[in-house]
Design a protein around this motif. Sequence first.
Motif, mmCIF file in Angstrom:
data_model
loop_
_atom_site.group_PDB
_atom_site.id
_atom_site.type_symbol
_atom_site.label_atom_id
_atom_site.label_comp_id
_atom_site.label_asym_id
_atom_site.label_seq_id
_atom_site.Cartn_x
_atom_site.Cartn_y
_atom_site.Cartn_z
ATOM 1 N N MET A 1 0.828 -1.223 0.000
ATOM 2 C CA MET A 1 0.000 0.000 0.000
ATOM 3 C C MET A 1 0.854 1.262 0.000
ATOM 4 O O MET A 1 0.546 2.242 -0.674
ATOM 5 C CB MET A 1 -0.905 -0.001 1.234
ATOM 6 N N LEU A 2 1.988 1.156 0.726
ATOM 7 C CA LEU A 2 2.875 2.315 0.776
ATOM 8 C C LEU A 2 3.381 2.671 -0.629
ATOM 9 O O LEU A 2 3.379 3.852 -1.012
ATOM 10 C CB LEU A 2 4.054 2.005 1.720
ATOM 11 N N ASP A 3 3.722 1.657 -1.377
ATOM 12 C CA ASP A 3 4.200 1.889 -2.752
ATOM 13 C C ASP A 3 3.111 2.563 -3.589
ATOM 14 O O ASP A 3 3.356 3.508 -4.346
ATOM 15 C CB ASP A 3 4.570 0.554 -3.430
ATOM 16 N N GLN A 4 1.900 2.030 -3.387
ATOM 17 C CA GLN A 4 0.751 2.598 -4.143
ATOM 18 C C GLN A 4 0.589 4.099 -3.817
ATOM 19 O O GLN A 4 0.380 4.912 -4.716
ATOM 20 C CB GLN A 4 -0.506 1.851 -3.694
ATOM 21 N N ILE A 5 0.720 4.390 -2.532
ATOM 22 C CA ILE A 5 0.559 5.794 -2.112
ATOM 23 C C ILE A 5 1.667 6.647 -2.711
ATOM 24 O O ILE A 5 1.418 7.730 -3.269
ATOM 25 C CB ILE A 5 0.566 5.904 -0.576
ATOM 26 N N LYS A 6 2.878 6.155 -2.625
ATOM 27 C CA LYS A 6 4.014 6.930 -3.152
ATOM 28 C C LYS A 6 3.866 7.187 -4.646
ATOM 29 O O LYS A 6 4.134 8.277 -5.153
ATOM 30 C CB LYS A 6 5.332 6.211 -2.861
ATOM 31 N N GLN A 7 3.397 6.143 -5.335
ATOM 32 C CA GLN A 7 3.218 6.291 -6.780
ATOM 33 C C GLN A 7 2.166 7.366 -7.092
ATOM 34 O O GLN A 7 2.347 8.208 -7.969
ATOM 35 C CB GLN A 7 2.792 4.963 -7.370
ATOM 36 N N LEU A 8 1.074 7.290 -6.294
ATOM 37 C CA LEU A 8 0.017 8.303 -6.495
ATOM 38 C C LEU A 8 0.531 9.716 -6.201
ATOM 39 O O LEU A 8 0.233 10.655 -6.936
ATOM 40 C CB LEU A 8 -1.165 8.012 -5.566
ATOM 41 N N ILE A 9 1.325 9.856 -5.131
ATOM 42 C CA ILE A 9 1.859 11.182 -4.801
ATOM 43 C C ILE A 9 2.690 11.713 -5.976
ATOM 44 O O ILE A 9 2.535 12.871 -6.374
ATOM 45 C CB ILE A 9 2.718 11.133 -3.513
ATOM 46 N N PHE A 44 -7.481 1.356 4.891
ATOM 47 C CA PHE A 44 -6.607 1.633 6.028
ATOM 48 C C PHE A 44 -6.990 0.767 7.242
ATOM 49 O O PHE A 44 -6.152 0.375 8.040
ATOM 50 C CB PHE A 44 -6.695 3.138 6.360
ATOM 51 N N LYS A 45 -8.312 0.436 7.347
ATOM 52 C CA LYS A 45 -8.811 -0.395 8.459
ATOM 53 C C LYS A 45 -8.050 -1.734 8.539
ATOM 54 O O LYS A 45 -7.798 -2.261 9.604
ATOM 55 C CB LYS A 45 -10.291 -0.718 8.263
ATOM 56 N N ASN A 46 -7.740 -2.234 7.353
ATOM 57 C CA ASN A 46 -7.146 -3.585 7.293
ATOM 58 C C ASN A 46 -5.630 -3.588 7.477
ATOM 59 O O ASN A 46 -5.008 -4.643 7.438
ATOM 60 C CB ASN A 46 -7.478 -4.232 5.945
ATOM 61 N N ILE A 47 -5.043 -2.451 7.664
ATOM 62 C CA ILE A 47 -3.583 -2.374 7.812
ATOM 63 C C ILE A 47 -3.192 -2.865 9.214
ATOM 64 O O ILE A 47 -3.834 -2.483 10.192
ATOM 65 C CB ILE A 47 -3.113 -0.910 7.601
ATOM 66 N N PRO A 48 -2.187 -3.717 9.321
ATOM 67 C CA PRO A 48 -1.754 -4.159 10.652
ATOM 68 C C PRO A 48 -1.305 -2.958 11.504
ATOM 69 O O PRO A 48 -0.758 -1.983 10.947
ATOM 70 C CB PRO A 48 -0.544 -5.063 10.363
ATOM 71 N N ASN A 49 -1.550 -3.060 12.778
ATOM 72 C CA ASN A 49 -1.326 -1.925 13.675
ATOM 73 C C ASN A 49 0.079 -1.335 13.597
ATOM 74 O O ASN A 49 0.225 -0.103 13.604
ATOM 75 C CB ASN A 49 -1.607 -2.339 15.122
ATOM 76 N N GLU A 50 1.095 -2.230 13.477
ATOM 77 C CA GLU A 50 2.475 -1.705 13.522
ATOM 78 C C GLU A 50 2.809 -0.851 12.284
ATOM 79 O O GLU A 50 3.712 -0.033 12.303
ATOM 80 C CB GLU A 50 3.514 -2.825 13.723
ATOM 81 N N GLN A 51 2.010 -1.022 11.181
ATOM 82 C CA GLN A 51 2.282 -0.199 9.978
ATOM 83 C C GLN A 51 1.415 1.068 9.926
ATOM 84 O O GLN A 51 1.600 1.936 9.078
ATOM 85 C CB GLN A 51 1.997 -1.025 8.708
ATOM 86 N N LYS A 52 0.454 1.103 10.852
ATOM 87 C CA LYS A 52 -0.551 2.190 10.763
ATOM 88 C C LYS A 52 0.072 3.580 10.799
ATOM 89 O O LYS A 52 -0.330 4.479 10.067
ATOM 90 C CB LYS A 52 -1.586 2.049 11.890
ATOM 91 N N GLU A 54 3.094 4.696 9.915
ATOM 92 C CA GLU A 54 3.806 5.097 8.690
ATOM 93 C C GLU A 54 2.835 5.332 7.531
ATOM 94 O O GLU A 54 2.867 6.357 6.859
ATOM 95 C CB GLU A 54 4.794 3.996 8.314
ATOM 96 N N ILE A 55 1.906 4.378 7.377
ATOM 97 C CA ILE A 55 0.976 4.489 6.250
ATOM 98 C C ILE A 55 -0.014 5.629 6.453
ATOM 99 O O ILE A 55 -0.345 6.370 5.515
ATOM 100 C CB ILE A 55 0.245 3.145 6.030
ATOM 101 N N GLY A 56 -0.440 5.831 7.689
ATOM 102 C CA GLY A 56 -1.357 6.937 7.999
ATOM 103 C C GLY A 56 -0.736 8.282 7.614
ATOM 104 O O GLY A 56 -1.379 9.146 7.000
ATOM 105 N N LYS A 57 0.555 8.424 7.948
ATOM 106 C CA LYS A 57 1.258 9.666 7.632
ATOM 107 C C LYS A 57 1.308 9.873 6.106
ATOM 108 O O LYS A 57 1.016 10.959 5.589
ATOM 109 C CB LYS A 57 2.679 9.567 8.191
ATOM 110 N N ALA A 58 1.636 8.759 5.407
ATOM 111 C CA ALA A 58 1.735 8.835 3.943
ATOM 112 C C ALA A 58 0.373 9.172 3.323
ATOM 113 O O ALA A 58 0.273 9.995 2.401
ATOM 114 C CB ALA A 58 2.245 7.516 3.385
ATOM 115 N N LEU A 59 -0.657 8.565 3.883
ATOM 116 C CA LEU A 59 -2.010 8.837 3.367
ATOM 117 C C LEU A 59 -2.380 10.310 3.532
ATOM 118 O O LEU A 59 -2.926 10.947 2.617
ATOM 119 C CB LEU A 59 -3.031 7.993 4.138
ATOM 120 N N ASN A 60 -2.082 10.854 4.701
ATOM 121 C CA ASN A 60 -2.370 12.280 4.929
ATOM 122 C C ASN A 60 -1.593 13.162 3.966
ATOM 123 O O ASN A 60 -2.121 14.153 3.446
ATOM 124 C CB ASN A 60 -2.047 12.665 6.375
ATOM 125 N N GLU A 61 -0.342 12.763 3.714
ATOM 126 C CA GLU A 61 0.482 13.543 2.782
ATOM 127 C C GLU A 61 -0.144 13.514 1.381
ATOM 128 O O GLU A 61 -0.226 14.524 0.695
ATOM 129 C CB GLU A 61 1.893 12.957 2.745
#
Length: 339
Positions: A1-9, A44-52, A54-61
């Motif tokens: 998902m992080l890659d997907q977000i970065k690509q979209l950014i 985002f609901k399905n993301i494991p807690n330990e990644q939340k 990092e991914i939450g920050k990326a999503l907001n960005e």
Amino acid sequence: MLDQIKQLISEIGSFTATTPEEIEQFRIKHLSKKGTIAALFDDFKNIPNEQKKEIGKALNELKTTALAKVNELKERLCNADQGKTGLDLTLPGDPIKNGSRHPLSIVKNEILSIFNKLGFTISEGPEIEDDWHNFSALNFPEEHPARDMQDTFFIEKNPDILLHTHTSSVQVRDMETHSLPIRLVTPGRVFRNEAISARAHCIFHQIEALYIDENVSFADLKQTLTYFAKELFGPETRIRLRPSYFPFTEPSAEMDVSCSLCHGEGCNVCKGTGWLEILGCGMVDPNVLELNGIDKEKYTGFALGMGIERIAMLKYGIKDLRLFFENDIRFLEQFTAAI
Ligand code: DAH
């Protein structure tokens, strides 16, 4: 998902648009309820807690980047439009100046309202008249100098059609059309073949008053004039009547008011006399009543007429009559109307 977000950014970062439609499509694609970003927030609901974190920050960005992109594109488009029209729509508008009433209208309205309080209603008549209404029905003798070419602007000769030289012509129309008693004030523009100077013009304005009823006397005229002068020039104003001659009144008089500047002591406005000439007046000549089909045994009346320019000049201390007709805004905006 992080890659997907970065690509979209990065995709969003490099996006450009040249029309409002393209920007709107972009907004719908990414920022609407069914857009890419909303879908990622859903996942985002399905993301494991330990990644939340990092991914939450990326999503907001991602979301702020997309919003900033939409704003930037809209602004650029708006500036480009400005370049085309030369208009900067963000500048404050030009203030709209308030107009002001012409000093002659102010004085006219003031005079009319004083007569209204005494029960006189307004009547108006045509500026183009025939000999009958301007002269004959007002008892002007055939050889009277006012009929002369030098004074009157004739439009046609035999029969004579002319520009009315005084608002007294409207008296005649009033007597034709109104039933008795008559109590009317008539404002109007009048025309005389005079050289234009600081004190005279070929076009000027008059107000006429006419009152005809049973038992109208000179005392009624005098009381009306006294009231009028005090209302117009102030309560200390005194009047005096000097004998005069007009073809349509008998007896005739001219009215002076005590000079409101020096209160009768003598100054350069009243030329040291303490008095200012304001109007002509008199009892309607029985010949005029008869010429206009009114029973002169039963009815009497009074009439008066004044120049509005002269009164405005006295009221405001204006020295040159031509100023009224030049429409110079610097002159006109100095007058404020109470009515
Ligand atoms: N018509 C006169 C003029 O133009 C003014 C006037 C004098 C009017 C006496 C009147 C009046 O009604 O009674 O000079």
